[in-house]
Design an enzyme around this catalytic site. Structure first.
Site, mmCIF file in Angstrom:
data_model
loop_
_atom_site.group_PDB
_atom_site.id
_atom_site.type_symbol
_atom_site.label_atom_id
_atom_site.label_comp_id
_atom_site.label_asym_id
_atom_site.label_seq_id
_atom_site.Cartn_x
_atom_site.Cartn_y
_atom_site.Cartn_z
ATOM 1 N N GLN A 17 0.683 -44.678 68.927
ATOM 2 C CA GLN A 17 -0.109 -45.645 69.697
ATOM 3 C C GLN A 17 -0.240 -45.360 71.186
ATOM 4 O OE1 GLN A 17 -0.301 -50.400 70.812
ATOM 5 N NE2 GLN A 17 1.127 -49.801 69.245
ATOM 6 N N ARG A 38 -2.240 -32.095 63.167
ATOM 7 C CA ARG A 38 -1.581 -31.132 62.297
ATOM 8 C C ARG A 38 -2.448 -30.896 61.057
ATOM 9 N NH1 ARG A 38 4.653 -31.514 61.748
ATOM 10 N NH2 ARG A 38 4.217 -33.448 62.829
ATOM 11 N N THR A 74 -0.158 -25.549 65.206
ATOM 12 C CA THR A 74 0.214 -24.929 66.487
ATOM 13 C C THR A 74 1.534 -24.165 66.395
ATOM 14 O OG1 THR A 74 1.230 -26.987 67.171
ATOM 15 C CG2 THR A 74 -1.054 -26.613 67.843
ATOM 16 N N LYS A 75 2.117 -24.135 65.200
ATOM 17 C CA LYS A 75 3.306 -23.295 65.032
ATOM 18 C C LYS A 75 2.941 -21.971 64.365
ATOM 19 C CE LYS A 75 6.737 -26.881 65.348
ATOM 20 N NZ LYS A 75 7.548 -27.858 64.644
ATOM 21 N N LYS A 136 14.005 -40.474 71.432
ATOM 22 C CA LYS A 136 12.710 -40.896 70.898
ATOM 23 C C LYS A 136 12.583 -42.402 71.123
ATOM 24 C CE LYS A 136 12.101 -37.582 67.170
ATOM 25 N NZ LYS A 136 11.991 -37.383 65.723
ATOM 26 N N VAL A 137 11.390 -42.836 71.381
ATOM 27 C CA VAL A 137 11.217 -44.261 71.686
ATOM 28 C C VAL A 137 9.961 -44.809 71.030
ATOM 29 C CG1 VAL A 137 10.696 -45.870 73.576
ATOM 30 C CG2 VAL A 137 12.531 -44.205 73.844
ATOM 31 N N GLU A 139 7.653 -48.701 70.580
ATOM 32 C CA GLU A 139 7.281 -49.918 71.314
ATOM 33 C C GLU A 139 8.458 -50.848 71.656
ATOM 34 O OE1 GLU A 139 4.179 -51.363 72.384
ATOM 35 O OE2 GLU A 139 5.569 -52.850 73.161
ATOM 36 N N ASP A 168 3.692 -49.514 74.348
ATOM 37 C CA ASP A 168 2.770 -48.461 73.920
ATOM 38 C C ASP A 168 1.439 -48.534 74.667
ATOM 39 O OD1 ASP A 168 4.366 -47.142 72.119
ATOM 40 O OD2 ASP A 168 3.750 -48.327 70.414
ATOM 41 N N GLY A 247 5.890 -68.511 87.750
ATOM 42 C CA GLY A 247 5.307 -68.393 89.085
ATOM 43 C C GLY A 247 5.546 -69.666 89.879
ATOM 44 N N GLY A 248 4.771 -69.851 90.923
ATOM 45 C CA GLY A 248 4.971 -71.016 91.792
ATOM 46 C C GLY A 248 4.336 -72.293 91.247
ATOM 47 N N GLN A 249 3.577 -72.190 90.162
ATOM 48 C CA GLN A 249 2.913 -73.373 89.600
ATOM 49 C C GLN A 249 3.486 -73.614 88.206
ATOM 50 O OE1 GLN A 249 1.006 -74.966 91.580
ATOM 51 N NE2 GLN A 249 0.122 -73.488 93.001
HETATM 52 N N1 COA Z 1 0.969 -28.267 64.364
HETATM 53 C C1 COA Z 1 2.257 -27.983 64.108
HETATM 54 N N2 COA Z 1 3.265 -28.782 64.493
HETATM 55 C C2 COA Z 1 2.948 -29.928 65.138
HETATM 56 C C3 COA Z 1 1.617 -30.285 65.416
HETATM 57 C C4 COA Z 1 0.598 -29.399 65.002
HETATM 58 N N3 COA Z 1 -0.688 -29.656 65.225
HETATM 59 N N4 COA Z 1 1.619 -31.466 66.053
HETATM 60 C C5 COA Z 1 2.890 -31.849 66.170
HETATM 61 N N5 COA Z 1 3.708 -30.926 65.621
HETATM 62 C C6 COA Z 1 5.162 -30.936 65.530
HETATM 63 C C7 COA Z 1 5.846 -30.962 66.871
HETATM 64 O O1 COA Z 1 5.849 -29.664 67.431
HETATM 65 C C8 COA Z 1 7.223 -31.459 66.500
HETATM 66 O O2 COA Z 1 7.969 -30.378 66.007
HETATM 67 P P1 COA Z 1 9.499 -30.081 66.451
HETATM 68 O O3 COA Z 1 10.255 -31.349 66.263
HETATM 69 O O4 COA Z 1 9.897 -29.006 65.484
HETATM 70 O O5 COA Z 1 9.492 -29.640 67.847
HETATM 71 C C9 COA Z 1 6.942 -32.363 65.302
HETATM 72 O O6 COA Z 1 5.575 -32.145 64.945
HETATM 73 C C10 COA Z 1 7.152 -33.836 65.443
HETATM 74 O O7 COA Z 1 6.812 -34.342 66.704
HETATM 75 P P2 COA Z 1 7.573 -35.623 67.273
HETATM 76 O O8 COA Z 1 6.883 -36.053 68.491
HETATM 77 O O9 COA Z 1 9.024 -35.321 67.390
HETATM 78 O O10 COA Z 1 7.287 -36.711 66.112
HETATM 79 P P3 COA Z 1 8.282 -37.791 65.468
HETATM 80 O O11 COA Z 1 7.466 -38.430 64.404
HETATM 81 O O12 COA Z 1 9.571 -37.227 65.043
HETATM 82 O O13 COA Z 1 8.564 -38.835 66.632
HETATM 83 C C11 COA Z 1 7.956 -40.444 68.319
HETATM 84 C C12 COA Z 1 7.619 -39.806 66.963
HETATM 85 C C13 COA Z 1 6.824 -41.372 68.677
HETATM 86 C C14 COA Z 1 9.263 -41.247 68.202
HETATM 87 C C15 COA Z 1 8.125 -39.333 69.381
HETATM 88 O O14 COA Z 1 6.971 -38.542 69.365
HETATM 89 C C16 COA Z 1 8.349 -39.859 70.797
HETATM 90 O O15 COA Z 1 9.435 -40.323 71.144
HETATM 91 N N6 COA Z 1 7.320 -39.764 71.652
HETATM 92 C C17 COA Z 1 7.400 -40.120 73.045
HETATM 93 C C18 COA Z 1 7.392 -41.607 73.242
HETATM 94 C C19 COA Z 1 6.219 -42.289 72.621
HETATM 95 O O16 COA Z 1 5.081 -41.976 72.871
HETATM 96 N N7 COA Z 1 6.527 -43.294 71.808
HETATM 97 C C20 COA Z 1 5.547 -44.235 71.354
HETATM 98 C C21 COA Z 1 4.891 -43.891 70.120
HETATM 99 S S1 COA Z 1 3.713 -45.169 69.820
#
Ligand code: COA
Length: 415
Positions: A17, A38, A74-75, A136-137, A139, A168, A247-249
């Site tokens: 989000q 991906r 992208t990997k 990781k975080v 909302e 978010d 607030g003040g009101q």
């Molecule tokens: N091709 C290949 N790999 C891809 C890709 C693509 N197009 N797009 C993403 N990936 C991979 C990433 O490289 C990552 O790989 P790695 O862990 O081996 O380095 C993997 O996908 C997962 O990414 P990640 O961001 O860790 O996803 P998650 O589902 O584990 O975590 C969140 C989700 C939201 C918790 C985390 O992204 C986060 O904390 N983000 C920052 C805070 C944030 O925006 N939070 C609010 C979300 S609403």
């Protein structure tokens, strides 16, 4: 008519989000937003909270309007090269991966700078530098860590998170401002820069008034406009203030006619000082306008509960809309508690484009929230979210890849 961000190309590496709300806003302002997903899977929200089998969820469609979608692994070494070509072609890379994910992919700030020194790299992270920077975080974690939850709810209950997605969508807004500011600075320096919006910081920014109150509390030990005054107790930290205006009101949520059956038959009522005499007239307590116990804001503070109880006796005799109509005639600030159903059906929000009906090829028609920011010279037309990889071939062709090269990359699993 042109759009404010015409010509700006965004490499949208966002998901869930926070990041998508940012890039959606930029798309609404006219940027060409290319969402990189991906291959084979896409943004996880495409399949979360689905209401129709095998169709992109509302969660996804409502956060990704006006974008194009390309799928790149992208990997994959060849996929990396495609991403490099995109980095060279775009102005801004926006990402909200878990900390370190972009570096692990091989796209460090230094590498991106080598590829495109004008590139702005904008990130949402849960926390800024410090003990939690690797976490990781989501909302509600941000709402808790940013001070919102400890100050929301009632004094006798646990901390409460808000329905407003301040962690978010709120951070997405902050990031969008950072991006357009960096784009503006780039027009003078010619250089890109990093933009970071940490969700904890964004939530705290929106809870600024509570840090104000923390310091007031430490100085005076009491806050007279909080419901804990005069009979409750204050501790060391800002308490949960229920529905107090903060607030003040002074204000509070009051029952209206029908509250027994309708969970939203309530109105927010503000005892704004300049209209106090009018309030007294409307609720039939004319004597309060001159009674020294009620006539001044300071005198009213210890009596707010009693005052709101009296106002509520009046609001309970009217529907929330009848009360609105009467109170607004006297410039008394108030607001109905609107349900999502009422908001979805509101003709004026449809007229301004704040609620929009969108058609989608596999889902059909659905409602969404349009651009809440209206620019007179850059109006927003909301168009549907892209299907997964819908624009891969189109974008690859724009990057200079031939049909044969595109097929080969597809066979290699790079796109
Ligand atoms: N091709 C290949 N790999 C891809 C890709 C693509 N197009 N797009 C993403 N990936 C991979 C990433 O490289 C990552 O790989 P790695 O862990 O081996 O380095 C993997 O996908 C997962 O990414 P990640 O961001 O860790 O996803 P998650 O589902 O584990 O975590 C969140 C989700 C939201 C918790 C985390 O992204 C986060 O904390 N983000 C920052 C805070 C944030 O925006 N939070 C609010 C979300 S609403």
């Amino acid at each position: 008519m042109g759009k404010a961000l015409d010509g700006v190309r965004i490499l949208d590496f966002t998901h869930v989000q926070s990041g998508p709300t940012c890039t959606q806003l930029l798309a609404w302002f006219g940027a060409d937003v290319i969402k990189v997903e991906r291959a084979g899977a896409g943004d996880i929200t495409r399949e979360q909270l689905r209401d129709i089998p095998d169709v992109d969820s509302l969660y996804f469609t409502m956060l990704n309007h006006n974008k194009r979608s390309v799928t790149i692994d992208t990997k994959n070494p060849e996929g990396k090269l495609v991403l490099e070509a995109l980095i060279q072609k775009c102005d801004v890379l926006v990402e909200n991966f878990a900390p370190g994910a972009l570096d692990r992919m091989g796209f460090t700030w230094e590498r991106i700078q080598e590829l495109n020194p004008k590139m702005i790299v904008a990130s949402v992270k849960g926390f800024g530098p410090g003990p939690y920077e690797d976490c990781k975080v989501y909302e509600n974690v941000a709402q808790c860590a940013g001070g919102a939850a400890s100050t929301t709810g009632f004094d006798d209950g646990p901390p409460v998170v808000s329905g407003a997605q301040i962690g978010d969508s709120g951070t997405g807004l902050h990031l969008a401002l950072g991006i357009v500011t960096a784009l503006y600075q780039r027009t003078m320096t010619g250089r890109g820069q990093k933009v970071l919006a940490a969700m904890q910081d964004g939530v705290l920014n929106l809870c600024r008034v509570k840090l104000r109150d923390q310091q007031r509390l430490e100085r005076t030990g009491v806050m007279k406009e909080y419901p804990q005054y005069p009979n409750g107790t204050f501790g060391e930290a800002v308490p949960r203030a229920g529905n107090a205006s903060g607030g003040g009101q002074p204000g509070w949520i009051l029952k209206c006619k029908g509250w027994e059956a309708d969970p939203n038959a309530y109105i927010y009522f503000i005892t704004q000082a300049p209209v106090w005499a009018k309030i007294c007239n409307v609720i039939g307590k004319e004597e309060w306008a001159t009674d020294p116990d009620y006539a001044t804001p300071a005198a009213r503070l210890p009596r707010l509960k009693e005052i709101f109880a009296e106002v509520e006796r009046w609001t309970m005799s009217k529907t929330k809309f009848e009360a609105m109509e009467i109170l607004n005639k006297y410039d008394i600030p108030c607001g109905p508690i609107l349900s999502m159903k009422e908001i979805a059906e509101d003709p004026s929000l449809r007229k301004t484009g704040t609620i929009v009906e969108v058609d989608h090829p596999t889902r059909g028609k659905y409602l969404t929230v349009g651009n809440p920011i209206k620019l007179s010279d850059s109006p927003t037309e909301v168009t549907r979210s892209p299907l997964l990889g819908e624009h891969t071939d189109e974008v690859m062709a724009e990057l200079g890849y031939s049909l044969e090269q595109i097929s080969a990359l597809r066979v290699a699993g790079a796109i």
